[in-house]
Structures are given as C-alpha cells and as structure tokens.
Scaffold this motif. Structure first.
Motif, PDB file in Angstrom:
ATOM      1  N   GLN A   1      -6.899 -12.523   5.080  1.00  0.00           N
ATOM      2  CA  GLN A   1      -7.098 -11.221   5.708  1.00  0.00           C
ATOM      3  C   GLN A   1      -5.968 -10.256   5.311  1.00  0.00           C
ATOM      4  OE1 GLN A   1      -6.959 -11.252  10.016  1.00  0.00           O
ATOM      5  NE2 GLN A   1      -8.382  -9.533  10.121  1.00  0.00           N
ATOM      6  N   ASP A   2      -4.735 -10.752   5.279  1.00  0.00           N
ATOM      7  CA  ASP A   2      -3.601  -9.920   4.875  1.00  0.00           C
ATOM      8  C   ASP A   2      -3.746  -9.491   3.420  1.00  0.00           C
ATOM      9  OD1 ASP A   2      -2.622 -10.217   7.432  1.00  0.00           O
ATOM     10  OD2 ASP A   2      -1.103 -11.705   6.870  1.00  0.00           O
TER      11      ASP A   2
ATOM     12  N   GLN B   1      -5.132  -5.677  -0.990  1.00  0.00           N
ATOM     13  CA  GLN B   1      -6.034  -5.421  -2.112  1.00  0.00           C
ATOM     14  C   GLN B   1      -6.663  -4.032  -2.008  1.00  0.00           C
ATOM     15  OE1 GLN B   1      -9.139  -8.309  -3.936  1.00  0.00           O
ATOM     16  NE2 GLN B   1     -10.091  -7.425  -2.142  1.00  0.00           N
ATOM     17  N   VAL B   2      -7.107  -3.665  -0.825  1.00  0.00           N
ATOM     18  CA  VAL B   2      -7.714  -2.335  -0.629  1.00  0.00           C
ATOM     19  C   VAL B   2      -6.703  -1.240  -0.962  1.00  0.00           C
ATOM     20  CG1 VAL B   2      -8.611  -0.740   1.124  1.00  0.00           C
ATOM     21  CG2 VAL B   2      -9.455  -3.086   1.018  1.00  0.00           C
TER      22      VAL B   2
ATOM     23  N   LEU C   1      -8.342   1.530  -9.127  1.00  0.00           N
ATOM     24  CA  LEU C   1      -8.912   0.408  -9.866  1.00  0.00           C
ATOM     25  C   LEU C   1     -10.427   0.409  -9.752  1.00  0.00           C
ATOM     26  CD1 LEU C   1      -6.435  -2.408  -8.744  1.00  0.00           C
ATOM     27  CD2 LEU C   1      -6.302  -0.962 -10.777  1.00  0.00           C
ATOM     28  N   SER C   2     -11.068  -0.049 -10.813  1.00  0.00           N
ATOM     29  CA  SER C   2     -12.520  -0.182 -10.828  1.00  0.00           C
ATOM     30  C   SER C   2     -12.868  -1.658 -10.979  1.00  0.00           C
ATOM     31  CB  SER C   2     -13.105   0.601 -12.005  1.00  0.00           C
ATOM     32  OG  SER C   2     -14.464   0.247 -12.180  1.00  0.00           O
TER      33      SER C   2
ATOM     34  N   ALA D   1       1.472  -0.480  -2.601  1.00  0.00           N
ATOM     35  CA  ALA D   1       1.168   0.946  -2.667  1.00  0.00           C
ATOM     36  C   ALA D   1       2.466   1.717  -2.461  1.00  0.00           C
ATOM     37  CB  ALA D   1       0.145   1.308  -1.602  1.00  0.00           C
ATOM     38  N   SER D   2       2.787   2.632  -3.367  1.00  0.00           N
ATOM     39  CA  SER D   2       4.035   3.371  -3.243  1.00  0.00           C
ATOM     40  C   SER D   2       3.978   4.278  -2.017  1.00  0.00           C
ATOM     41  CB  SER D   2       4.291   4.209  -4.506  1.00  0.00           C
ATOM     42  OG  SER D   2       3.283   5.175  -4.666  1.00  0.00           O
ATOM     43  N   GLY D   3       5.084   4.342  -1.309  1.00  0.00           N
ATOM     44  CA  GLY D   3       5.144   5.158  -0.123  1.00  0.00           C
ATOM     45  C   GLY D   3       4.644   4.476   1.129  1.00  0.00           C
ATOM     46  N   TYR D   4       4.036   3.296   0.997  1.00  0.00           N
ATOM     47  CA  TYR D   4       3.535   2.590   2.167  1.00  0.00           C
ATOM     48  C   TYR D   4       4.690   1.917   2.895  1.00  0.00           C
ATOM     49  CZ  TYR D   4       1.244  -0.882   5.080  1.00  0.00           C
ATOM     50  OH  TYR D   4       0.850  -1.650   6.133  1.00  0.00           O
TER      51      TYR D   4
END
Length: 89
Positions: free
Chosen positions: A40-41, A46-47, A55-56, A82-85
């Motif tokens: 789940q994590d 991934q999202v 990404l495709s 993710a940058s900034g996360y």
C-alpha cells in the motif's frame, strides 16, 4: 485469519497480500516477501512518481524505471521521490 509474511521492507512479520499483485515470478516474489502495508505504501509512492515524472505505462522504458524504483523501495535502498514532497509526521 490472514496470512503473514516476513516483510523485507519493514523487517518484521506483518499481514500479507491476499494474492500476488500481478502475474509471473515477480508477482509471486512480492506476494511471498512484501506485506500488505508495504505494498500500500508503494502504491502511494508509485502514483506520486507517475504524476511527477509524467510516466506513461504504455512506455516500456517508463515501466522499467518504475520497476527499478519499486525494487529499491522494498529493499530499503535510495529511491526517487517526488521533488518538494514532505512526508506527514
């Protein structure tokens, strides 16, 4: 009673997945060594990667990149974020 696995991400016995997350040997490996919580994590991570890096899943290169990041995530290696996360405390 749910099945448990020794989770390679969290290094302890935790409830496992109900079934392999996808077909083939890799799906079976995840089923046997990754907890439901770790999966789940990873799904959340991934999202964020798919969205941030545009990404495709139709692209073999993007799928290969995501697979490599997933392996790093579960093996507690450095993986792209993710940058900034900023993770919640």
């Amino acid at each position: 009673m749910s099945r448990t696995v020794f989770c390679k991400k969290y290094q302890k016995e935790l409830p496992g997945l109900a079934m392999p997350p996808y077909p083939g040997p890799k799906g079976q490996e995840i089923f046997e060594s990754v907890s439901a919580q770790a999966w789940q994590d990873w799904q959340k991570q991934q999202v964020m990667l798919i969205n941030e890096k545009h990404l495709s899943m139709a692209s073999a290169d993007d799928r290969k990149y995501l697979q490599a990041q997933m392996d790093k995530f579960f093996n507690n290696e450095d993986f792209d974020t993710a940058s900034g996360y900023v993770a919640p405390e």
